[in-house]
Write a protein that holds these residues in place. Structure first.
Motif, short mmCIF file in Angstrom:
data_model
loop_
_atom_site.label_atom_id
_atom_site.label_comp_id
_atom_site.label_asym_id
_atom_site.label_seq_id
_atom_site.Cartn_x
_atom_site.Cartn_y
_atom_site.Cartn_z
N CYS A 24 0.85 -1.14 -0.13
CA CYS A 24 0.04 0.09 0.06
C CYS A 24 0.70 1.27 0.04
O CYS A 24 0.64 2.08 -0.71
CB CYS A 24 -0.96 -0.05 1.11
N ALA A 25 1.84 1.18 0.53
CA ALA A 25 3.02 2.31 0.94
C ALA A 25 3.42 2.71 -0.42
O ALA A 25 3.70 4.05 -0.55
CB ALA A 25 4.18 2.15 1.89
N GLU A 26 3.69 1.81 -1.26
CA GLU A 26 4.27 2.25 -2.59
C GLU A 26 3.48 3.07 -3.27
O GLU A 26 3.87 3.65 -4.21
CB GLU A 26 4.42 0.71 -3.47
N LYS A 78 6.70 7.93 -0.79
CA LYS A 78 7.70 7.41 -1.88
C LYS A 78 8.98 8.35 -1.74
O LYS A 78 9.15 9.45 -1.38
CB LYS A 78 7.00 8.16 -3.24
N THR A 79 10.01 7.54 -1.68
CA THR A 79 11.30 7.79 -1.35
C THR A 79 11.91 8.87 -2.51
O THR A 79 12.74 9.78 -2.58
CB THR A 79 12.24 6.82 -1.28
N ASP A 80 11.33 8.68 -4.00
CA ASP A 80 11.83 9.23 -4.89
C ASP A 80 10.96 10.56 -5.47
O ASP A 80 10.97 11.03 -6.43
CB ASP A 80 11.92 8.43 -6.16
N ARG A 81 10.18 10.95 -4.44
CA ARG A 81 8.92 12.03 -4.66
C ARG A 81 9.87 13.20 -4.90
O ARG A 81 10.89 13.74 -4.22
CB ARG A 81 8.13 12.16 -3.33
#
Length: 354
Positions: free
Chosen positions: A339-341, A347-350
């Protein structure tokens, strides 16, 4: 249907307490003819309503413009039947684009041609007034509201609305209840001015004549709108200034309790912080109280449990909240990591906001 209410006798310039009987709604005469020219309604005679819900559709981002159809539907089924909806737009650029990508709105206008009216703002008005706060403080906007020319206290009401909030269909309060207060200005609760008037940045109910009086008052004083101040702050400040000026006419400004009725979160819901979410009695009392008439913004001041309950009680708000669309986020077997994806904020690449 009768309503008793207290009235302020200080700066709000209210009279004594009164009981008001709600008048029967009247149908709008369907005597005018229409033809579609682009997407603008052209009438052989100017339509007149006993109230107007008005909005601006200007240079909003595409994701916001996708709300337009639901935004108008929400208002259409919340206002009295003798009211119209007036959409102000420029007819070019991003303003026109928002209508072009909203086929649902086009069908809605075709279905209710005598109630939803598109009004094109002339280029000479938009040339020097490109922002909503600038346009709402021009005489042209208020003079061109499609209201009855037979001016009375009860048929000059204008509900200004945006797509940053919604009217809750499950509220025990209706627009007619607010109209019974016979106010010149009311917005959602605000701490500004000790709660007088409220915040009108998303939804507010105003008297057209009072707005014109305020604009002209400041013009006579050589002030006018500075182009920067929010229009609701400008109008409320001016109405209060006129009430103190010693002139005979006094303007009826909502007191704090009335703004709470219009758009305040139930005290029970406010108490539902994350730590109290297990209190079922409190939750049931909040459900019984129901949502306010208007809710706007992200409700960041509420705990997660209270916000979740508000979204349950006022599903119209879900139009302006991001959805957990990934199937791993709900159902009988949710999976947190998957779900977190799909959640922007996680998101780490946000890049940028969500």
């Amino acid at each position: 249907h009768q309503l008793s209410y207290e009235i302020l006798t200080d700066d709000g310039a209210h009279g004594p307490a009164a009981v008001v009987t709600l008048p029967q709604s009247k149908k709008v005469p369907e005597t005018h003819q229409k033809q579609n020219v682009g997407r603008e309604l052209v009438t052989s005679t100017r339509p007149q309503f006993n109230g107007i819900a008005a909005t601006l559709m200007l240079n909003n981002p595409k994701w916001f413009q996708r709300r337009y159809t639901m935004m108008i539907q929400n208002i259409l089924f919340s206002i009295p039947v003798d009211w119209g909806i007036q959409i102000f737009y420029t007819g070019k650029g991003q303003s026109q684009f928002g209508l072009d990508i909203s086929p649902g709105l086009t069908r809605l206008i075709d279905t209710y041609p005598n109630r939803i009216i598109l009004t094109k703002i002339p280029p000479d008005i938009t040339k020097s007034n490109q922002k909503p706060k600038q346009l709402w403080t021009t005489e042209w906007m208020w003079e061109n509201m499609l209201l009855s020319t037979n001016s009375t206290d009860n048929n000059q009401n204008v509900l200004l609305f945006t797509g940053n909030g919604a009217i809750c269909s499950n509220s025990h309060t209706t627009i007619n209840d607010i109209l019974d207060l016979r106010l010149d200005y009311i917005g959602i609760p605000s701490n500004r001015n000790k709660g007088f008037g409220g915040d009108g940045s998303t939804h507010s109910l105003r008297n057209r004549d009072a707005m014109l009086d305020a604009i002209r008052y400041q013009k006579r004083a050589g002030k006018g709108h500075d182009g920067q101040e929010r229009d609701d702050i400008f109008f409320l400040r001016t109405l209060m200034e006129m009430n103190k000026s010693g002139q005979d006419k006094k303007y009826r400004i909502a007191i704090k309790e009335q703004t709470n009725w219009f758009g305040g979160i139930s005290p029970m819901i406010s108490k539902m912080t994350a730590g109290e979410s297990s209190n079922e009695t409190m939750k049931k009392e909040a459900e019984k109280a129901g949502p306010p008439l208007v809710v706007s913004g992200t409700m960041s001041h509420l705990g997660n449990a209270a916000r979740e309950l508000m979204l349950d009680l006022c599903p119209e708000l879900k139009v302006i909240f991001p959805s957990l669309h990934n199937p791993f986020c709900f159902g009988a077997h949710p999976k947190g990591e998957k779900c977190a994806e799909s959640i922007c904020a996680l998101k780490t690449d946000r890049k940028g906001g969500c």
